[in-house]
Design a protein around this motif. Structure first.
Motif, mmCIF file in Angstrom:
data_model
loop_
_atom_site.group_PDB
_atom_site.id
_atom_site.type_symbol
_atom_site.label_atom_id
_atom_site.label_comp_id
_atom_site.label_asym_id
_atom_site.label_seq_id
_atom_site.Cartn_x
_atom_site.Cartn_y
_atom_site.Cartn_z
ATOM 1 N N TYR A 60 0.812 -1.224 0.000
ATOM 2 C CA TYR A 60 0.000 0.000 0.000
ATOM 3 C C TYR A 60 0.843 1.272 0.000
ATOM 4 O O TYR A 60 0.321 2.357 -0.261
ATOM 5 C CB TYR A 60 -0.915 0.021 1.231
ATOM 6 N N LEU A 61 2.123 1.159 0.310
ATOM 7 C CA LEU A 61 2.940 2.347 0.541
ATOM 8 C C LEU A 61 3.265 3.136 -0.721
ATOM 9 O O LEU A 61 3.700 4.285 -0.632
ATOM 10 C CB LEU A 61 4.233 1.963 1.263
ATOM 11 N N SER A 62 3.054 2.550 -1.881
ATOM 12 C CA SER A 62 3.270 3.309 -3.122
ATOM 13 C C SER A 62 2.252 4.431 -3.279
ATOM 14 O O SER A 62 2.446 5.343 -4.083
ATOM 15 C CB SER A 62 3.213 2.373 -4.338
ATOM 16 N N ASP A 63 1.170 4.382 -2.498
ATOM 17 C CA ASP A 63 0.160 5.440 -2.501
ATOM 18 C C ASP A 63 0.390 6.461 -1.390
ATOM 19 O O ASP A 63 -0.429 7.356 -1.193
ATOM 20 C CB ASP A 63 -1.249 4.846 -2.319
ATOM 21 N N VAL A 64 1.495 6.313 -0.658
ATOM 22 C CA VAL A 64 1.749 7.133 0.524
ATOM 23 C C VAL A 64 3.040 7.931 0.329
ATOM 24 O O VAL A 64 4.040 7.396 -0.130
ATOM 25 C CB VAL A 64 1.873 6.243 1.788
ATOM 26 N N GLU A 65 2.999 9.210 0.656
ATOM 27 C CA GLU A 65 4.183 10.047 0.493
ATOM 28 C C GLU A 65 5.242 9.758 1.552
ATOM 29 O O GLU A 65 6.434 9.714 1.246
ATOM 30 C CB GLU A 65 3.778 11.524 0.531
ATOM 31 N N THR A 66 4.817 9.576 2.793
ATOM 32 C CA THR A 66 5.784 9.345 3.854
ATOM 33 C C THR A 66 5.237 8.394 4.905
ATOM 34 O O THR A 66 4.052 8.453 5.253
ATOM 35 C CB THR A 66 6.209 10.668 4.528
ATOM 36 N N ALA A 67 6.092 7.505 5.375
ATOM 37 C CA ALA A 67 5.761 6.603 6.472
ATOM 38 C C ALA A 67 6.472 7.106 7.722
ATOM 39 O O ALA A 67 7.701 7.180 7.755
ATOM 40 C CB ALA A 67 6.204 5.180 6.150
ATOM 41 N N VAL A 68 5.689 7.491 8.715
ATOM 42 C CA VAL A 68 6.227 7.962 9.980
ATOM 43 C C VAL A 68 6.245 6.761 10.917
ATOM 44 O O VAL A 68 5.206 6.288 11.359
ATOM 45 C CB VAL A 68 5.380 9.107 10.561
ATOM 46 N N LEU A 69 7.413 6.245 11.207
ATOM 47 C CA LEU A 69 7.569 4.948 11.861
ATOM 48 C C LEU A 69 7.628 5.098 13.377
ATOM 49 O O LEU A 69 8.642 4.810 14.025
ATOM 50 C CB LEU A 69 8.811 4.248 11.322
ATOM 51 N N ASN A 80 13.965 -4.515 14.066
ATOM 52 C CA ASN A 80 13.888 -4.578 12.604
ATOM 53 C C ASN A 80 13.721 -3.190 11.966
ATOM 54 O O ASN A 80 13.310 -3.096 10.803
ATOM 55 C CB ASN A 80 12.719 -5.468 12.172
ATOM 56 N N LEU A 81 14.056 -2.132 12.717
ATOM 57 C CA LEU A 81 13.809 -0.778 12.218
ATOM 58 C C LEU A 81 14.516 -0.520 10.888
ATOM 59 O O LEU A 81 13.910 0.017 9.949
ATOM 60 C CB LEU A 81 14.252 0.249 13.263
ATOM 61 N N SER A 82 15.774 -0.878 10.782
ATOM 62 C CA SER A 82 16.509 -0.634 9.531
ATOM 63 C C SER A 82 15.914 -1.418 8.371
ATOM 64 O O SER A 82 15.819 -0.912 7.247
ATOM 65 C CB SER A 82 17.982 -0.994 9.706
ATOM 66 N N ARG A 83 15.495 -2.643 8.630
ATOM 67 C CA ARG A 83 14.860 -3.437 7.580
ATOM 68 C C ARG A 83 13.548 -2.800 7.138
ATOM 69 O O ARG A 83 13.238 -2.750 5.939
ATOM 70 C CB ARG A 83 14.607 -4.856 8.081
ATOM 71 N N VAL A 84 12.801 -2.288 8.097
ATOM 72 C CA VAL A 84 11.543 -1.618 7.770
ATOM 73 C C VAL A 84 11.806 -0.372 6.917
ATOM 74 O O VAL A 84 11.092 -0.108 5.938
ATOM 75 C CB VAL A 84 10.787 -1.255 9.064
ATOM 76 N N VAL A 85 12.828 0.399 7.279
ATOM 77 C CA VAL A 85 13.173 1.583 6.488
ATOM 78 C C VAL A 85 13.476 1.179 5.044
ATOM 79 O O VAL A 85 13.021 1.821 4.091
ATOM 80 C CB VAL A 85 14.364 2.334 7.114
ATOM 81 N N ARG A 86 14.227 0.105 4.864
ATOM 82 C CA ARG A 86 14.544 -0.370 3.508
ATOM 83 C C ARG A 86 13.273 -0.744 2.748
ATOM 84 O O ARG A 86 13.132 -0.426 1.554
ATOM 85 C CB ARG A 86 15.480 -1.576 3.580
ATOM 86 N N LEU A 87 12.372 -1.427 3.403
ATOM 87 C CA LEU A 87 11.119 -1.837 2.751
ATOM 88 C C LEU A 87 10.292 -0.620 2.335
ATOM 89 O O LEU A 87 9.701 -0.602 1.258
ATOM 90 C CB LEU A 87 10.306 -2.728 3.692
ATOM 91 N N VAL A 88 10.268 0.385 3.194
ATOM 92 C CA VAL A 88 9.537 1.619 2.871
ATOM 93 C C VAL A 88 10.168 2.301 1.670
ATOM 94 O O VAL A 88 9.477 2.745 0.736
ATOM 95 C CB VAL A 88 9.505 2.567 4.082
ATOM 96 N N LYS A 89 11.487 2.386 1.657
ATOM 97 C CA LYS A 89 12.187 3.045 0.563
ATOM 98 C C LYS A 89 12.018 2.287 -0.750
ATOM 99 O O LYS A 89 11.924 2.897 -1.824
ATOM 100 C CB LYS A 89 13.669 3.175 0.902
ATOM 101 N N GLU A 90 11.973 0.960 -0.680
ATOM 102 C CA GLU A 90 11.751 0.158 -1.887
ATOM 103 C C GLU A 90 10.377 0.422 -2.490
ATOM 104 O O GLU A 90 10.159 0.203 -3.689
ATOM 105 C CB GLU A 90 11.918 -1.326 -1.566
ATOM 106 N N ALA A 91 9.445 0.887 -1.661
ATOM 107 C CA ALA A 91 8.113 1.251 -2.142
ATOM 108 C C ALA A 91 8.057 2.703 -2.613
ATOM 109 O O ALA A 91 6.975 3.244 -2.855
ATOM 110 C CB ALA A 91 7.082 1.019 -1.034
ATOM 111 N N SER A 92 9.239 3.343 -2.740
ATOM 112 C CA SER A 92 9.344 4.745 -3.181
ATOM 113 C C SER A 92 8.591 5.687 -2.256
ATOM 114 O O SER A 92 7.963 6.658 -2.685
ATOM 115 C CB SER A 92 8.829 4.893 -4.621
#
Length: 366
Positions: A60-69, A80-92
């Protein structure tokens, strides 16, 4: 507020369907902050979001401008914070969080920057250890400042523009006098932006006595004018929340374009409507105690997001704000949704917001 911070940090960002999803990775926190919900509640749910559950959010994150974690816990405790950041970034999608700085050593800094984190906000509750360390019990101001300095050094050495750093300062009667000194500290450590916010979720008598904003006329705080003048002189962006009520069409959390996902997957319009407590929870609004039921329109780990977003109850909730905003714009078309100019309007009769929002200080525009 989330949307405004994001636009300042990333002015060229493309507008998407959602401005921000605030995703709570953990409700655990090592601090005992006096202004926090956990200081007033005996029963508090603590836990982490499973990485497999987080993976369900990624499509769903491709429809979201920013994920505030972040949510009601300290995001740095989430392994798993760094892994989550990578996953968010992979979704642009842009990724960042606000933190106490707990445990942010060189290794953690390196892995977060390598993961691509876009912004980090540091919560400070004073410009001196005697104030900050007392209000944010178990935190150490010198340690937080060292972490900021370490990130700045790493960025300079690698010639990196990100992560963008800012300070978040929650005003209390006990610490507001130190705001001018905090501006000086920000200049010394190379921070160019300070966001000054109000205590919104008030849960006990001490917190009620500590809120700086009023529910009526302003008391006036010369120290804030001093801080603003100093920030201008030092070329630091100082964003201060209003201290007197002002009617707004939609609150700064803007549930029309933002939402909150709890650690257990519940989707709520904002963080203040789904604390990690039993339901109902206690909220003190302008001196009066209220019992408020937690608001969730569904669990994103158990059902498709579109089913939640389009359900009758959630649609009705948003429609209340849509109609309220339309009414506001019809009466004051020049103001639209510019929060800085909304402050110019007075005595605007607006349609009623959704019931759980009527006793939230955010609806005062503070």
């Amino acid at each position: 507020m989330i949307r405004r911070i994001f636009l300042r940090l990333f002015p060229g960002a493309k507008r998407r369907r959602f401005a921000a999803w605030q995703i709570e990775l953990t409700t655990r926190c090592p601090l005992l902050c006096k202004m926090c919900l956990r200081d007033a509640v005996t029963q508090l749910h603590t836990g982490d979001m499973g990485i497999d559950d987080f993976m369900k959010l990624v499509p769903y994150l491709s429809d979201v401008e920013t994920a505030v974690l972040e949510g009601w816990g300290e995001p740095l405790l989430y392994r798993n914070l760094s892994r989550v950041v990578r996953l968010v970034k992979e979704a642009s999608c842009q990724a960042g969080f606000v933190t106490s700085g707990w445990g942010l050593d060189d290794d953690r800094i390196f892995e977060l920057i390598e993961a691509g984190v876009d912004f980090i906000g540091f919560s400070l509750s004073g410009a001196t250890p005697g104030t900050h360390n007392v209000i944010r019990a178990n935190s150490n101001l010198h340690s937080v400042l060292r972490s900021i300095h370490a990130i700045q050094e790493f960025k300079a050495r690698k010639k990196l523009a990100h992560p963008k750093l800012h300070i978040v300062f929650l005003m209390l009667r006990e610490n507001v006098v130190e705001l001018p000194l905090l501006v000086d500290s920000a200049k010394e450590i190379g921070i160019g932006e300070i966001t000054v916010v109000n205590l919104i979720h008030v849960a006990n008598a001490w917190q009620e006595a500590q809120r700086v904003f009023t529910c009526g006329e302003s008391e006036g705080h010369a120290v804030l004018k001093e801080a603003a003048a100093k920030a201008r002189a030092l070329k630091i962006r100082l964003r201060m929340a209003p201290l007197v009520p002002q009617e707004v069409g939609v609150c700064a959390e803007n549930p029309l374009r933002n939402l909150y996902i709890s650690v257990d997957g519940n989707v709520s319009p904002c963080v203040y409507l789904y604390p990690p407590t039993p339901s109902p929870f206690t909220r003190i609004y302008c001196g009066r105690e209220h019992s408020v039921s937690k608001v969730s329109f569904g669990n994103i780990f158990e059902e498709p997001f579109e089913s939640i977003w389009n359900c009758e109850a959630y649609a009705a909730f948003r429609n209340s704000f849509t109609e309220r905003q339309k009414n506001f714009e019809q009466k004051h078309p020049a103001l639209i949704t510019d929060s800085e100019r909304i402050a110019e309007s007075e005595d605007i009769p607006l349609t009623t917001p959704p019931e759980p929002c009527r006793t939230c200080h955010k609806m005062l525009g503070v």
